[in-house]
Each structure stands twice: as C-alpha cells, then as structure tokens.
Enzyme design. Structure first.
Site, PDB file in Angstrom:
ATOM      1  N   GLY A  64      54.873-112.929  77.402  1.00 62.28           N
ATOM      2  CA  GLY A  64      53.293-113.157  77.888  1.00 62.28           C
ATOM      3  C   GLY A  64      52.696-114.307  78.996  1.00 62.28           C
ATOM      4  O   GLY A  64      52.703-115.145  78.455  1.00 62.28           O
TER       5      GLY A  64
ATOM      6  N   THR B  26      51.151-117.695  96.295  1.00 62.48           N
ATOM      7  CA  THR B  26      52.200-118.322  96.007  1.00 62.48           C
ATOM      8  C   THR B  26      53.220-117.349  96.293  1.00 62.48           C
ATOM      9  O   THR B  26      53.123-115.915  96.462  1.00 62.48           O
ATOM     10  CB  THR B  26      52.525-118.262  94.391  1.00 62.48           C
ATOM     11  OG1 THR B  26      52.223-116.969  93.287  1.00 62.48           O
ATOM     12  CG2 THR B  26      51.625-119.338  93.357  1.00 62.48           C
ATOM     13  N   LEU B  27      54.181-117.610  97.028  1.00 56.83           N
ATOM     14  CA  LEU B  27      54.900-116.670  97.845  1.00 56.83           C
ATOM     15  C   LEU B  27      56.572-116.938  97.478  1.00 56.83           C
ATOM     16  O   LEU B  27      57.773-117.072  98.334  1.00 56.83           O
ATOM     17  CB  LEU B  27      55.305-117.116  99.703  1.00 56.83           C
ATOM     18  CG  LEU B  27      54.056-116.713  99.851  1.00 56.83           C
ATOM     19  CD1 LEU B  27      53.089-117.309 100.312  1.00 56.83           C
ATOM     20  CD2 LEU B  27      54.361-115.393 101.481  1.00 56.83           C
TER      21      LEU B  27
ATOM     22  N   LYS C 109      66.723-121.701  84.271  1.00 59.49           N
ATOM     23  CA  LYS C 109      67.034-120.989  82.594  1.00 59.49           C
ATOM     24  C   LYS C 109      66.375-119.430  82.373  1.00 59.49           C
ATOM     25  O   LYS C 109      65.729-118.858  83.127  1.00 59.49           O
ATOM     26  CB  LYS C 109      66.276-121.640  82.018  1.00 59.49           C
ATOM     27  CG  LYS C 109      66.611-123.300  81.984  1.00 59.49           C
ATOM     28  CD  LYS C 109      66.521-123.980  80.367  1.00 59.49           C
ATOM     29  CE  LYS C 109      66.840-125.713  80.184  1.00 59.49           C
ATOM     30  NZ  LYS C 109      66.003-126.361  80.399  1.00 59.49           N
TER      31      LYS C 109
ATOM     32  N   GLY D 127      64.938-116.045  80.408  1.00 57.85           N
ATOM     33  CA  GLY D 127      63.521-116.498  79.118  1.00 57.85           C
ATOM     34  C   GLY D 127      62.448-117.102  80.285  1.00 57.85           C
ATOM     35  O   GLY D 127      62.229-116.987  81.729  1.00 57.85           O
TER      36      GLY D 127
ATOM     37  N   THR E 106      61.692-114.661  86.012  1.00 55.26           N
ATOM     38  CA  THR E 106      60.687-114.210  85.469  1.00 55.26           C
ATOM     39  C   THR E 106      59.653-115.105  84.589  1.00 55.26           C
ATOM     40  O   THR E 106      60.681-116.332  83.705  1.00 55.26           O
ATOM     41  CB  THR E 106      61.458-113.237  83.787  1.00 55.26           C
ATOM     42  OG1 THR E 106      62.377-112.560  83.831  1.00 55.26           O
ATOM     43  CG2 THR E 106      60.547-112.680  83.030  1.00 55.26           C
TER      44      THR E 106
ATOM     45  N   GLY F 108      55.526-117.611  88.117  1.00 56.66           N
ATOM     46  CA  GLY F 108      54.555-117.788  87.773  1.00 56.66           C
ATOM     47  C   GLY F 108      53.543-118.800  86.902  1.00 56.66           C
ATOM     48  O   GLY F 108      53.032-119.219  87.423  1.00 56.66           O
ATOM     49  N   ASP F 109      54.428-118.531  86.006  1.00 54.72           N
ATOM     50  CA  ASP F 109      53.512-118.941  84.675  1.00 54.72           C
ATOM     51  C   ASP F 109      53.689-120.386  84.496  1.00 54.72           C
ATOM     52  O   ASP F 109      52.812-120.775  84.370  1.00 54.72           O
ATOM     53  CB  ASP F 109      53.977-118.042  83.184  1.00 54.72           C
ATOM     54  CG  ASP F 109      53.358-116.614  83.373  1.00 54.72           C
ATOM     55  OD1 ASP F 109      52.215-115.801  83.999  1.00 54.72           O
ATOM     56  OD2 ASP F 109      54.486-116.266  82.747  1.00 54.72           O
TER      57      ASP F 109
ATOM     58  N   SER G  47      62.047-124.007  86.326  1.00 55.14           N
ATOM     59  CA  SER G  47      61.366-122.778  84.959  1.00 55.14           C
ATOM     60  C   SER G  47      63.164-121.181  85.696  1.00 55.14           C
ATOM     61  O   SER G  47      63.436-120.563  84.731  1.00 55.14           O
ATOM     62  CB  SER G  47      60.532-121.700  84.595  1.00 55.14           C
ATOM     63  OG  SER G  47      59.987-121.587  86.008  1.00 55.14           O
TER      64      SER G  47
HETATM   65  O1  RIB Z   1      55.225-112.977  84.045  1.00 58.60           O
HETATM   66  C1  RIB Z   1      56.193-113.607  82.787  1.00 58.60           C
HETATM   67  C2  RIB Z   1      55.506-112.241  81.587  1.00 58.60           C
HETATM   68  O2  RIB Z   1      55.019-110.902  82.442  1.00 58.60           O
HETATM   69  C3  RIB Z   1      56.371-112.188  80.879  1.00 58.60           C
HETATM   70  O3  RIB Z   1      57.201-112.946  79.687  1.00 58.60           O
HETATM   71  C4  RIB Z   1      56.358-110.389  80.002  1.00 58.60           C
HETATM   72  O4  RIB Z   1      55.782-111.343  78.655  1.00 58.60           O
HETATM   73  C5  RIB Z   1      55.150-110.717  81.073  1.00 58.60           C
HETATM   74  O5  RIB Z   1      53.706-110.452  80.705  1.00 58.60           O
END
Ligand code: RIB
Length: 307
Positions: free
Chosen positions: A39, A220-221, A286, A288, A249, A252-253, A283
């Site tokens: 999330g 962000t690019l 790795k 996940g 994945t 961006g978070d 990030s």
């Molecule tokens: O930004 C990546 C996230 O987007 C994943 O962890 C997934 O849960 C979605 O929400």
C-alpha cells in the site's frame, strides 16, 4: 526527530515474478510468489520511519488476519498505530502485482477497508496533525479522506505533501492547498494533459501545476531523475543515481517517505530531493515494497560511496 503523519492505504501485496506482463486473455507461468505489507501509504510510512522519523499512520484495515498482521508490522517498524482502525465488514485491501524480467511492474489494487477512511477518522487524529511537521498523503484511499486530510492540515498551517498516486481526479481547490506535489510521469500527464516523458515536457507540466496553486512541483521520472519547479526559476532537473534494479515496485513510495523526512528535517529542497532519489535507488535493489525500504545507515553508506 521529525514528526510525520501519513494518511493513506495499507494493503497486502501479492507479488509474482513473470517473464513478461500478460496481455488481455493471456495466462503466463510465473513465480516465485511473495506476500508482504504494501500500500502506498504504508510503504511511505515505513520508508520515513526507517530513516528516523516519528511516524503516525492513519489507515483502515479489516477485522481479519491481514489486519492483525498490518498492525503488528507497523508496530515492529516503530510506527504509531492509534489511528489504524478496523472496518467491521470490509476486508483488508490487497494488491496483485506482476514484476517482469526487466523489473517493471503492473499492479491492481483492491483497497477494501482503506478505501473507507472517513472525514471523522481524519478529525479524530487532529492532535497528531497538530504535532506533525509534515502531513503526507496519496490518492489510494477515499476522496473523502484525501479532502478531509488536506483541509485539516491546511487549517493547522502544516506542510502538505501530496503524492497523487494512483491518479484520481482532484479539484483545483485541493491542489491550491498543497505545499508539494510529487507525480510520476503518468500522473503528471493525467493531471495536466501534457505527455510527460522528458525534461522539456516535465517543465511544461510543472508550470501548469504551479499555475493551479501548488507551491512546489516535483515530477519523478524513474531512473532518469526528477524535475523540480518551486517558482524561483523555470525549474531544474536532478539526475537519479544509477543502480542495478531488481524490482522497481515501491520506488515512488521510498522517494516520498524519504522526501517527507528530509523536508521535515529542514534540508534545503534540492538536497532533500537528491537524498530522496538515493533512497528510491536503494529500494529498487531489493525485492518487495515496504520490506525493501532502506535504513538511515544504508543511505549514509550509499551517499558516501556516490559523492
Ligand atoms: O507503490 C507500490 C504499491 O502500490 C504497492 O505496494 C501496492 O500495494 C500498491 O499500492
């Protein structure tokens, strides 16, 4: 230590590697499979906490085993969980993620309980908002939660970072209350109508978002870097760090959780972006999302090696 309140999604990531992203009607043999916390809100909270911020997470999970696990995971990360509520009927959200051989991904999010965060949930957290140096939110929850968060944070004079992911339509009024907006290329394109894929198009899109009243725009690019526009000039491009990516994945978070930390810590804008770029780069090395977020020590080591 910086105080950050994150209002956003928590979902369980169900991720499988795949040789290629399947097209419509296609079944692909993939694997291995991994399940873990995810999330965008949860990932950003973990990124900020691992960099040393005091983080409060506001989200909603189901009264199911995934909800129990979510709370345990946040507690293990040292994140304040008072404002993680349990929805009586909705299940904890999930994300189906496919990551291909070039480490690109495709995600379907079913927000479940976190799509039901209400204005009243946000109002109950007012005391935490008061303590926050930065309020960080995304668009992976209900629009009611997004609007209430921005409203309450603005009334309290807080720095607001909106990561407009995944894209949902937002009002011009909401944008005008945001301090920083951090879209990626796709979100910047959808927000402005300008096809963003390089520095020139990012500059054009950033100017449009600034005209809508956002104080500072950071587009962000991915592995190219970021475009910053804070109104002091025509904007500037900051290169990304080049690393061997295994799973992009959550990059961006990582960037957003880190950027919130460094802004709250008082770093100048460009330096906060450079450091957040480094966290994003780490990030992707790795597999996940939340579990792949680096710690403060990893970042310091990486920065000294990349001077
Ligand atoms: O930004 C990546 C996230 O987007 C994943 O962890 C997934 O849960 C979605 O929400």
């Amino acid at each position: 230590m910086a105080n950050i309140t994150v209002v956003g999604s928590y979902v369980v990531d169900l991720m499988s590697r795949t040789p290629h992203i399947p097209s419509a009607g296609e079944t692909v043999l993939g694997g291995p499979f991994r399940m873990g916390p995810g999330g965008k809100g949860g990932n950003q909270a973990v990124a900020a906490a691992r960099l040393g911020s005091n983080v409060t997470m506001l989200t909603k999970v189901g009264k199911d085993i995934f909800g129990d696990e979510a709370i345990k995971n946040f507690e293990n990360e040292g994140i304040e969980t008072t404002h993680i509520s349990r929805h009586p009927e909705e299940v904890t959200g999930t994300a189906l993620i496919a990551v291909d051989d070039s480490s690109e991904n495709m995600i379907v999010v079913a927000p479940g309980a976190c799509g039901k965060i209400t204005k009243s949930d946000v109002e109950k957290a007012k005391a935490d908002f008061e303590k926050a140096d930065v309020v960080l939110l995304q668009l992976e929850t209900s629009m009611e939660a997004v609007e209430a968060t921005v409203e309450q944070a603005q009334q309290l004079g807080k720095t607001i970072i909106l990561n407009p992911a995944p894209y949902q339509e937002v009002t011009a009024e909401l944008l005008s209350k945001v301090t920083y907006i951090t879209p990626n290329e796709t979100e910047a394109t959808l927000l402005t109508g300008v096809e963003v894929n390089d520095e020139a198009s990012a500059r054009e899109a950033a100017a449009i978002l600034q005209e809508k009243g956002v104080q500072t725009v950071i587009i962000t690019l991915g592995k190219k870097g970021c475009f910053i526009h804070d109104g002091t000039d025509e904007g500037r491009f900051v290169q990304a760090f080049q690393v061997e990516a295994v799973d992009t994945t959550g990059a961006g978070d990582a960037f957003n959780g880190a950027f919130a930390t460094f802004i709250a810590d008082g770093f100048p804008l460009d330096e906060a972006v450079i450091r957040a770029n480094a966290v994003g780069a780490l990030s992707v090395t790795k597999i996940g999302t939340a579990p792949a977020m680096p710690y403060k020590e990893d970042l310091e080591q990486f920065l000294s090696a990349h001077k």
